[in-house]
Design a protein around this motif. Structure first.
Motif, PDB file in Angstrom:
ATOM      1  N   ARG A   1       0.819  -1.218   0.000  1.00 37.32           N
ATOM      2  CA  ARG A   1       0.000   0.000   0.000  1.00 37.32           C
ATOM      3  C   ARG A   1       0.853   1.270   0.000  1.00 37.32           C
ATOM      4  N   SER A   2       1.991   1.230   0.650  1.00 39.55           N
ATOM      5  CA  SER A   2       2.826   2.434   0.760  1.00 39.55           C
ATOM      6  C   SER A   2       3.387   2.882  -0.584  1.00 39.55           C
ATOM      7  N   PHE A   3       3.294   2.039  -1.619  1.00 33.88           N
ATOM      8  CA  PHE A   3       3.836   2.384  -2.930  1.00 33.88           C
ATOM      9  C   PHE A   3       2.865   3.185  -3.797  1.00 33.88           C
ATOM     10  N   PHE A   4       1.602   3.289  -3.373  1.00 33.60           N
ATOM     11  CA  PHE A   4       0.628   4.012  -4.186  1.00 33.60           C
ATOM     12  C   PHE A   4       0.976   5.497  -4.267  1.00 33.60           C
TER      13      PHE A   4
ATOM     14  N   THR B   1     -11.385  -9.591  -4.086  1.00 31.99           N
ATOM     15  CA  THR B   1     -11.478 -11.058  -4.017  1.00 31.99           C
ATOM     16  C   THR B   1     -10.143 -11.678  -4.408  1.00 31.99           C
ATOM     17  N   ASN B   2      -9.965 -11.998  -5.697  1.00 32.85           N
ATOM     18  CA  ASN B   2      -8.785 -12.724  -6.149  1.00 32.85           C
ATOM     19  C   ASN B   2      -7.500 -11.915  -5.995  1.00 32.85           C
ATOM     20  N   ILE B   3      -6.427 -12.608  -5.649  1.00 31.87           N
ATOM     21  CA  ILE B   3      -5.090 -12.005  -5.594  1.00 31.87           C
ATOM     22  C   ILE B   3      -4.660 -11.629  -7.011  1.00 31.87           C
ATOM     23  N   ASN B   4      -4.132 -10.447  -7.167  1.00 31.11           N
ATOM     24  CA  ASN B   4      -3.602 -10.010  -8.459  1.00 31.11           C
ATOM     25  C   ASN B   4      -2.231 -10.622  -8.725  1.00 31.11           C
ATOM     26  N   VAL B   5      -1.906 -10.850 -10.008  1.00 33.27           N
ATOM     27  CA  VAL B   5      -0.578 -11.325 -10.359  1.00 33.27           C
ATOM     28  C   VAL B   5       0.451 -10.306  -9.883  1.00 33.27           C
ATOM     29  N   ASN B   6       1.569 -10.786  -9.304  1.00 35.36           N
ATOM     30  CA  ASN B   6       2.487  -9.868  -8.638  1.00 35.36           C
ATOM     31  C   ASN B   6       3.873 -10.487  -8.542  1.00 35.36           C
ATOM     32  N   SER B   7       4.855  -9.658  -8.235  1.00 30.81           N
ATOM     33  CA  SER B   7       6.221 -10.136  -7.998  1.00 30.81           C
ATOM     34  C   SER B   7       6.932  -9.173  -7.068  1.00 30.81           C
ATOM     35  N   THR B   8       7.971  -9.674  -6.420  1.00 33.66           N
ATOM     36  CA  THR B   8       8.789  -8.853  -5.529  1.00 33.66           C
ATOM     37  C   THR B   8      10.259  -9.209  -5.734  1.00 33.66           C
ATOM     38  N   ILE B   9      11.081  -8.200  -5.839  1.00 34.39           N
ATOM     39  CA  ILE B   9      12.532  -8.382  -5.897  1.00 34.39           C
ATOM     40  C   ILE B   9      13.053  -8.464  -4.471  1.00 34.39           C
ATOM     41  N   GLN B  10      13.704  -9.575  -4.139  1.00 35.20           N
ATOM     42  CA  GLN B  10      14.264  -9.759  -2.801  1.00 35.20           C
ATOM     43  C   GLN B  10      15.735  -9.364  -2.722  1.00 35.20           C
ATOM     44  N   LYS B  11      16.426  -9.481  -3.820  1.00 33.93           N
ATOM     45  CA  LYS B  11      17.852  -9.194  -3.860  1.00 33.93           C
ATOM     46  C   LYS B  11      18.203  -8.655  -5.230  1.00 33.93           C
TER      47      LYS B  11
ATOM     48  N   GLY C   1      -6.426   1.580  -1.049  1.00 31.03           N
ATOM     49  CA  GLY C   1      -5.087   1.044  -1.250  1.00 31.03           C
ATOM     50  C   GLY C   1      -4.986  -0.465  -1.260  1.00 31.03           C
ATOM     51  N   TYR C   2      -5.892  -1.122  -1.988  1.00 35.41           N
ATOM     52  CA  TYR C   2      -5.874  -2.581  -2.063  1.00 35.41           C
ATOM     53  C   TYR C   2      -5.289  -3.050  -3.397  1.00 35.41           C
ATOM     54  N   GLY C   3      -4.746  -4.250  -3.371  1.00 36.02           N
ATOM     55  CA  GLY C   3      -4.390  -4.953  -4.600  1.00 36.02           C
ATOM     56  C   GLY C   3      -3.267  -4.361  -5.418  1.00 36.02           C
ATOM     57  N   TYR C   4      -2.307  -3.656  -4.780  1.00 34.89           N
ATOM     58  CA  TYR C   4      -1.194  -3.078  -5.539  1.00 34.89           C
ATOM     59  C   TYR C   4      -0.419  -4.183  -6.254  1.00 34.89           C
ATOM     60  N   ASN C   5      -0.255  -4.040  -7.565  1.00 31.94           N
ATOM     61  CA  ASN C   5       0.491  -5.071  -8.291  1.00 31.94           C
ATOM     62  C   ASN C   5       1.255  -4.521  -9.490  1.00 31.94           C
ATOM     63  N   ALA C   6       1.656  -3.248  -9.417  1.00 37.87           N
ATOM     64  CA  ALA C   6       2.498  -2.714 -10.489  1.00 37.87           C
ATOM     65  C   ALA C   6       3.834  -3.442 -10.514  1.00 37.87           C
ATOM     66  N   ALA C   7       4.499  -3.431 -11.663  1.00 34.88           N
ATOM     67  CA  ALA C   7       5.822  -4.043 -11.776  1.00 34.88           C
ATOM     68  C   ALA C   7       6.692  -3.572 -10.633  1.00 34.88           C
ATOM     69  N   ASP C   8       7.370  -4.518  -9.983  1.00 36.46           N
ATOM     70  CA  ASP C   8       8.209  -4.163  -8.829  1.00 36.46           C
ATOM     71  C   ASP C   8       9.409  -3.375  -9.313  1.00 36.46           C
ATOM     72  N   CYS C   9       9.902  -2.493  -8.466  1.00 37.63           N
ATOM     73  CA  CYS C   9      10.932  -1.563  -8.896  1.00 37.63           C
ATOM     74  C   CYS C   9      11.876  -1.243  -7.745  1.00 37.63           C
ATOM     75  N   ILE C  10      13.178  -1.375  -7.990  1.00 36.62           N
ATOM     76  CA  ILE C  10      14.192  -0.940  -7.029  1.00 36.62           C
ATOM     77  C   ILE C  10      15.256  -0.138  -7.765  1.00 36.62           C
ATOM     78  N   ARG C  11      16.037   0.593  -6.995  1.00 32.04           N
ATOM     79  CA  ARG C  11      17.155   1.348  -7.562  1.00 32.04           C
ATOM     80  C   ARG C  11      18.440   0.928  -6.876  1.00 32.04           C
ATOM     81  N   VAL C  12      19.488   0.790  -7.657  1.00 31.89           N
ATOM     82  CA  VAL C  12      20.802   0.460  -7.112  1.00 31.89           C
ATOM     83  C   VAL C  12      21.846   1.377  -7.741  1.00 31.89           C
TER      84      VAL C  12
END
Length: 356
Positions: A94-97, A240-250, A342-353
């Protein structure tokens, strides 16, 4: 080297509130596809319930031919089903909205998974018999209290349409990871609704009621509803249904890296079907490459682990993104579906390095 020098240092939950308790899983530190109890995220609307011995009986009543009262001993005699299931808070990320929305400001740790064992709800409902006019099944928990924006005191309760309640994988669970369900996660009975956001998986089940109408409890008609507009309730629809999603862990967001070879790792999941591919971009979405998905983690209801080998030689700042696609051809969008709660956030995951 870090772990060798400090062998007793362990990851811990990230706290958002303590009363009620809301803490998220340190998803970057989860190396396995099972989350053990101490690191399983905690989501509560109210203080933990005070349970009495009556909790060990499960009543099923309402629009049924023969109301029943099941003891724990009776429940565990039914043929059991064990499922590895992702549970994701509807407010995960939710904090990414943007623009920001009110509510618990979850990062990417409102998600965990493990093995749940229990009796299919269908088997219990077959014991009672459903009347011809039955439409929904309400599952009520022992937790109750006041919720901001909702008048009065309410128990947490949700309903399922008959089709979902009778799905063979909708279970009344009594074990998590081969042990009795931990108290903070619903002991001794928790509804598990695979594929739906975890608000449907009611904890501390108190009773089950079959109804011949549409349930309008506040956690179904006010909360856990998508409101696409800031100033009105037009075009709203239920979560209801979970949205397709991904998270970068490393690597970690804002991490400084050396030039050379790096493994980008993460997880991907969906509420319907299975994950078919995960794509990675290291240039802020201009180009995409396929990640490698662990082949033994493609069963329904669980996340898949994926990895991508990145060779970088030029110094500078990089935006890394991930997006998943499932077997229903749903792909993470570049921008989320903004909604007021703020439900169901599923935009492409994004990090900066930064590479130095």
């Amino acid at each position: 080297m870090y772990n060798q020098r400090f062998p007793d240092i362990k990851p811990y939950l990230k706290t958002h509130s303590l009363m009620p308790e809301n803490q998220e899983t340190p998803i970057a530190f989860i190396k396995k596809d099972i989350v053990e109890n101490p690191l399983f995220y905690r989501r509560n609307h109210f203080p933990y319930p005070m349970l009495s011995s009556s909790f060990y009986w499960l009543p099923i009543n309402g629009a049924v031919k023969e109301p029943k009262l099941f003891s724990m001993q009776e429940l565990i005699q039914f043929p059991a089903k064990k499922l590895k299931v992702v549970l994701e808070c509807a407010g995960d990320k939710r904090s990414f909205f943007e623009p920001k929305v009110y509510g618990e400001q979850w990062g990417n740790g409102g998600i965990s998974q493990g093995y749940w064992k229990g009796v299919p709800l269908k088997a219990l409902l077959e014991q009672t018999g459903l009347k011809d006019d039955a439409k929904e099944v309400i599952v009520e928990g022992y937790d109750y209290g006041k919720q901001p924006g909702i008048d009065g005191i309410h128990r947490f309760a949700r309903s399922l349409p008959l089709e979902k309640a009778l799905h063979p994988d909708t279970i009344i669970a009594y074990e998590y990871n081969h042990q009795p369900i931990p108290f903070k996660h619903g002991y001794p009975l928790r509804l598990i609704v695979p594929g739906w956001y975890a608000m449907a998986s009611v904890k501390w089940v108190r009773q089950i009621t079959v109804i011949d109408s549409h349930f309008n409890g506040p956690f179904q008609s006010i909360d856990y509803v998508y409101y696409p507009h800031k100033d009105n309730n037009n075009d709203s629809f239920p979560v209801t249904n979970i949205n397709v999603n991904s998270t970068i862990q490393k690597p970690n967001n804002m991490q400084i890296l050396n030039a050379g070879r790096h493994t980008i790792k993460g997880i991907a999941w969906t509420g319907k079907g299975t994950i078919q591919r995960v794509e990675i971009s290291t240039d802020n979405g201009q180009t995409w490459s396929y990640a490698t998905i662990k082949s033994d983690h493609r069963s329904q209801y669980e996340w898949v682990s994926w990895s991508y080998e990145w060779v970088v030689s030029e110094k500078g700042e990089y935006t890394i993104m991930s997006k998943a696609t499932d077997s229903y051809h749903q792909t993470q969008p570049m921008s989320p579906f903004w909604n007021r709660k703020g439900y169901g956030y599923n935009a492409a995951d994004c990090i900066r390095v930064k590479v130095e």
